[in-house]
Design a protein around this motif. Sequence first.
Motif, PDB file in Angstrom:
ATOM      1  N   CYS A 145       6.638  76.352  -6.800  1.00  0.00           N
ATOM      2  CA  CYS A 145       6.803  75.290  -6.225  1.00  0.00           C
ATOM      3  C   CYS A 145       8.355  74.798  -6.646  1.00  0.00           C
ATOM      4  CB  CYS A 145       5.927  74.324  -6.669  1.00  0.00           C
ATOM      5  SG  CYS A 145       6.212  72.349  -6.192  1.00  0.00           S
ATOM      6  N   THR A 146       9.407  74.691  -5.721  1.00  0.00           N
ATOM      7  CA  THR A 146      10.705  74.410  -5.897  1.00  0.00           C
ATOM      8  C   THR A 146      10.839  72.903  -5.397  1.00  0.00           C
ATOM      9  OG1 THR A 146      11.330  75.325  -3.852  1.00  0.00           O
ATOM     10  CG2 THR A 146      11.471  76.524  -5.833  1.00  0.00           C
ATOM     11  N   GLY A 147      11.507  72.026  -6.113  1.00  0.00           N
ATOM     12  CA  GLY A 147      11.759  70.685  -5.964  1.00  0.00           C
ATOM     13  C   GLY A 147      13.392  70.419  -6.018  1.00  0.00           C
ATOM     14  N   THR A 148      13.694  69.572  -5.309  1.00  0.00           N
ATOM     15  CA  THR A 148      15.147  68.944  -5.080  1.00  0.00           C
ATOM     16  C   THR A 148      15.494  67.953  -6.321  1.00  0.00           C
ATOM     17  OG1 THR A 148      15.112  69.244  -2.655  1.00  0.00           O
ATOM     18  CG2 THR A 148      16.996  68.158  -3.753  1.00  0.00           C
ATOM     19  N   ILE A 156       7.599  66.236  -9.248  1.00  0.00           N
ATOM     20  CA  ILE A 156       6.184  66.546  -8.343  1.00  0.00           C
ATOM     21  C   ILE A 156       5.836  67.706  -8.614  1.00  0.00           C
ATOM     22  CG2 ILE A 156       5.271  66.503  -6.031  1.00  0.00           C
ATOM     23  CD1 ILE A 156       7.156  64.037  -5.413  1.00  0.00           C
ATOM     24  N   CYS A 157       6.597  68.717  -8.528  1.00  0.00           N
ATOM     25  CA  CYS A 157       6.335  70.072  -8.858  1.00  0.00           C
ATOM     26  C   CYS A 157       5.837  70.630 -10.083  1.00  0.00           C
ATOM     27  CB  CYS A 157       7.513  71.129  -8.477  1.00  0.00           C
ATOM     28  SG  CYS A 157       8.001  71.555  -6.887  1.00  0.00           S
ATOM     29  N   ASN A 158       6.380  69.821 -11.124  1.00  0.00           N
ATOM     30  CA  ASN A 158       5.878  69.904 -12.486  1.00  0.00           C
ATOM     31  C   ASN A 158       4.550  69.141 -12.828  1.00  0.00           C
ATOM     32  OD1 ASN A 158       7.788  71.304 -13.758  1.00  0.00           O
ATOM     33  ND2 ASN A 158       9.003  69.640 -13.755  1.00  0.00           N
ATOM     34  N   ALA A 159       4.286  68.258 -11.935  1.00  0.00           N
ATOM     35  CA  ALA A 159       2.942  67.631 -11.906  1.00  0.00           C
ATOM     36  C   ALA A 159       1.825  68.282 -11.150  1.00  0.00           C
ATOM     37  CB  ALA A 159       2.965  66.201 -11.296  1.00  0.00           C
ATOM     38  N   VAL A 160       2.204  68.837 -10.096  1.00  0.00           N
ATOM     39  CA  VAL A 160       1.377  69.607  -9.130  1.00  0.00           C
ATOM     40  C   VAL A 160       0.846  71.175  -9.984  1.00  0.00           C
ATOM     41  CG1 VAL A 160       1.082  71.120  -7.210  1.00  0.00           C
ATOM     42  CG2 VAL A 160       2.027  68.813  -7.084  1.00  0.00           C
ATOM     43  N   THR A 161       1.990  71.565 -10.676  1.00  0.00           N
ATOM     44  CA  THR A 161       1.688  72.882 -11.223  1.00  0.00           C
ATOM     45  C   THR A 161       1.494  72.805 -12.878  1.00  0.00           C
ATOM     46  OG1 THR A 161       3.988  73.213 -11.917  1.00  0.00           O
ATOM     47  CG2 THR A 161       3.158  73.932  -9.476  1.00  0.00           C
ATOM     48  N   SER A 162       1.038  71.589 -13.148  1.00  0.00           N
ATOM     49  CA  SER A 162       0.934  71.436 -14.928  1.00  0.00           C
ATOM     50  C   SER A 162       2.020  72.287 -15.541  1.00  0.00           C
ATOM     51  CB  SER A 162      -0.603  72.157 -15.263  1.00  0.00           C
ATOM     52  OG  SER A 162      -1.347  71.572 -14.528  1.00  0.00           O
TER      53      SER A 162
END
Length: 170
Positions: A145-148, A156-162
């Motif tokens: 998951c890569t976020g801007t 959001i990536c950190n939340a989705v991927t724990s």
Amino acid sequence: MKKGFTLIELLVVVLIIGILSAIALPQYTTAVEKSRATEAVTLLGTLRYSAERTRLQTGCWPTDFSVLDIEVPGTMTSTGDNANKQFYTKKFLFTATGWSTASTCSTGTFTLSAARAEDGTANATGSAYAITNEITADGTFTRKCTGTASTDGVKICNAVTSGHPTDGKW
């Protein structure tokens, strides 16, 4: 004697409500976006398994989404080089690379991704975050998951991927 609330009491109540909402609203929006991303992860998994079934049956990756043994939700692009090779739902733009062609059997890396734009729509520009599944020729599977950074994409990536956006442990 008149009964009622003083101005100070009313201001204290309004202040408490404001503080509580300032704390709760960001948590709520993160939870909503996390559920949307989970929907994309689930669909990417379904697409992955369908593409792998096609590869096991034919020896090649599929030529586009229309040949998969599942019904693809959303609207497939129908023109140009991306005809039936990307589709969009209300929330995400789904793309894939590594397709076979009518004349060439592709057995290399096959990548599926779902991107969500900064404005909350499924358009290709200004992606806030993207979830990517990659399957190599030997069957190795990785998910990222890569976020801007300019948006809440990283959050959001950190939340989705724990907290594991790039190592696939989610």
